[in-house]
Design a protein around this motif. Structure first.
Motif, PDB file in Angstrom:
ATOM      1  N   GLU A 157       3.235  -3.769   3.238  1.00 29.96           N
ATOM      2  CA  GLU A 157       2.555  -3.154   2.093  1.00 29.96           C
ATOM      3  C   GLU A 157       2.306  -4.167   0.988  1.00 29.96           C
ATOM      4  N   ASP A 158       1.355  -3.836   0.141  1.00 34.13           N
ATOM      5  CA  ASP A 158       1.088  -4.614  -1.052  1.00 34.13           C
ATOM      6  C   ASP A 158       2.115  -4.263  -2.134  1.00 34.13           C
ATOM      7  N   GLY A 159       2.483  -5.258  -2.926  1.00 33.51           N
ATOM      8  CA  GLY A 159       3.517  -5.073  -3.940  1.00 33.51           C
ATOM      9  C   GLY A 159       3.208  -3.989  -4.965  1.00 33.51           C
ATOM     10  N   ASP A 160       1.950  -3.915  -5.409  1.00 32.00           N
ATOM     11  CA  ASP A 160       1.584  -2.917  -6.426  1.00 32.00           C
ATOM     12  C   ASP A 160       1.747  -1.501  -5.913  1.00 32.00           C
ATOM     13  N   SER A 181       8.472 -11.472  -1.418  1.00 29.73           N
ATOM     14  CA  SER A 181       7.285 -10.740  -1.860  1.00 29.73           C
ATOM     15  C   SER A 181       7.674  -9.660  -2.858  1.00 29.73           C
ATOM     16  N   ARG A 182       6.712  -9.231  -3.662  1.00 34.59           N
ATOM     17  CA  ARG A 182       6.979  -8.158  -4.620  1.00 34.59           C
ATOM     18  C   ARG A 182       7.351  -6.884  -3.882  1.00 34.59           C
ATOM     19  N   THR A 183       6.697  -6.665  -2.732  1.00 37.06           N
ATOM     20  CA  THR A 183       7.034  -5.486  -1.932  1.00 37.06           C
ATOM     21  C   THR A 183       8.503  -5.525  -1.538  1.00 37.06           C
TER      22      THR A 183
HETATM   23 MG    MG Z   1      -0.120  -8.577  -2.153  1.00 37.52          MG
END
Ligand code: MG
Ligand code: ATP
Length: 243
Positions: A157-160, A181-183
């Motif tokens: 998944e994307d972090g946002d 990663s932010r995720t």
């Molecule tokens: Mg990303």
């Protein structure tokens, strides 16, 4: 035709398959590049499931089993890599499956849904609404799916979006080879392992776990521990790479 004796045979076969899925429009071109980032981290992990990842996979199974309404969110990469692994996981965990894309088009949603259904997955349908606290295109999901889930298993998944789901009070379980990663840092639980190794391991764990063990696994959950353990494996391998 990739020669079987090539030392990177498996990786090359997967790349060839992903390129084909990209040509068919299942996978976005951005998804192809995301795969490359994953491969790099898998190289650092030694392309195998670590002990801590195995515990994370068992914990992921426990969370799915304890959830009131677990939903597996499938994107293009997940479908292209693991379409045949989703139905067994759905059966073992009782989770709903929703197709949810970062680079979203109705056509890709349709293609991925057909691919999953051809692999025996029961896919949620309905009309998507802008329900996630995110700007425009990325806010869409199903009211009876991700929006009302208490737990979302969302690999790659994307972090946002991961942060948005957490903000809504949901538990997020992700599979992400990048522990930085932010995720990985925002999820309730991050399985730092390659998707096609992780999903069958989560599926295998489901029927083995009783209520008591599930509650204990969840009570002991410490995502930072899993991230550190994965980084330790990578550090150790880098420290001895030239030995
Ligand atoms: Mg990303
Ligand atoms: P973030 O937005 O969370 O900070 P990112 O921008 O690096 O991270 P994306 O490109 O949004 O991440 O998503 C791809 C993520 O999925 C990458 O972190 C990559 O390491 C991971 N990934 C790619 N392929 C696999 C795979 N086969 N198994 C597990 N993880 C993978």
């Amino acid at each position: 035709m990739i020669p079987k004796e090539h030392p990177r045979y498996r990786s090359l076969v997967v790349r060839e398959r992903l390129a084909e899925f990209a040509r068919e429009g299942v996978l976005s071109l951005e998804g192809l590049t995301a795969h490359g980032r994953g491969e790099a981290f898998d190289y650092l992990l030694g392309e195998s499931t670590s002990e801590s990842a195995r515990l994370a996979e068992r914990t992921a199974a426990a969370m799915l089993l304890l959830a009131r309404k677990p939903v597996i969110s499938v994107n293009g990469n997940t479908a292209a890599l693991a379409a045949d692994q989703i139905a067994p996981l759905q059966q073992a965990s009782g989770a709903l499956v929703e197709v949810n894309l970062f680079h979203r088009t109705e056509e890709r949603i349709e293609k991925i849904t057909r691919l999953l259904e051809a692999n025996g997955v029961s896919v949620l349908s309905g009309s998507r609404e802008r329900l996630l606290p995110l700007p425009h295109g990325r806010a869409w999901c199903l009211r009876d799916g991700i929006f009302s889930a208490d737990l979302v298993l969302v690999p790659l998944e994307d972090g946002d979006r991961c942060a948005a789901l957490r903000q809504m009070g949901k538990d997020v379980v992700t599979v992400d080879l990048n522990p930085l990663s932010r995720t990985a840092r925002n999820a309730t639980l991050t399985v730092v392992d390659e998707l096609t190794r992780a999903l069958p391991e989560i599926t295998r764990s489901c029927p083995e776990i009783g209520k008591e063990e599930a509650l204990k696994l969840v009570a002991d959950l410490d995502n930072d521990y899993f991230l550190r353990a994965a980084m330790d494996v990578m550090k150790e391998r880098l420290a001895h790479a030239l030995d």
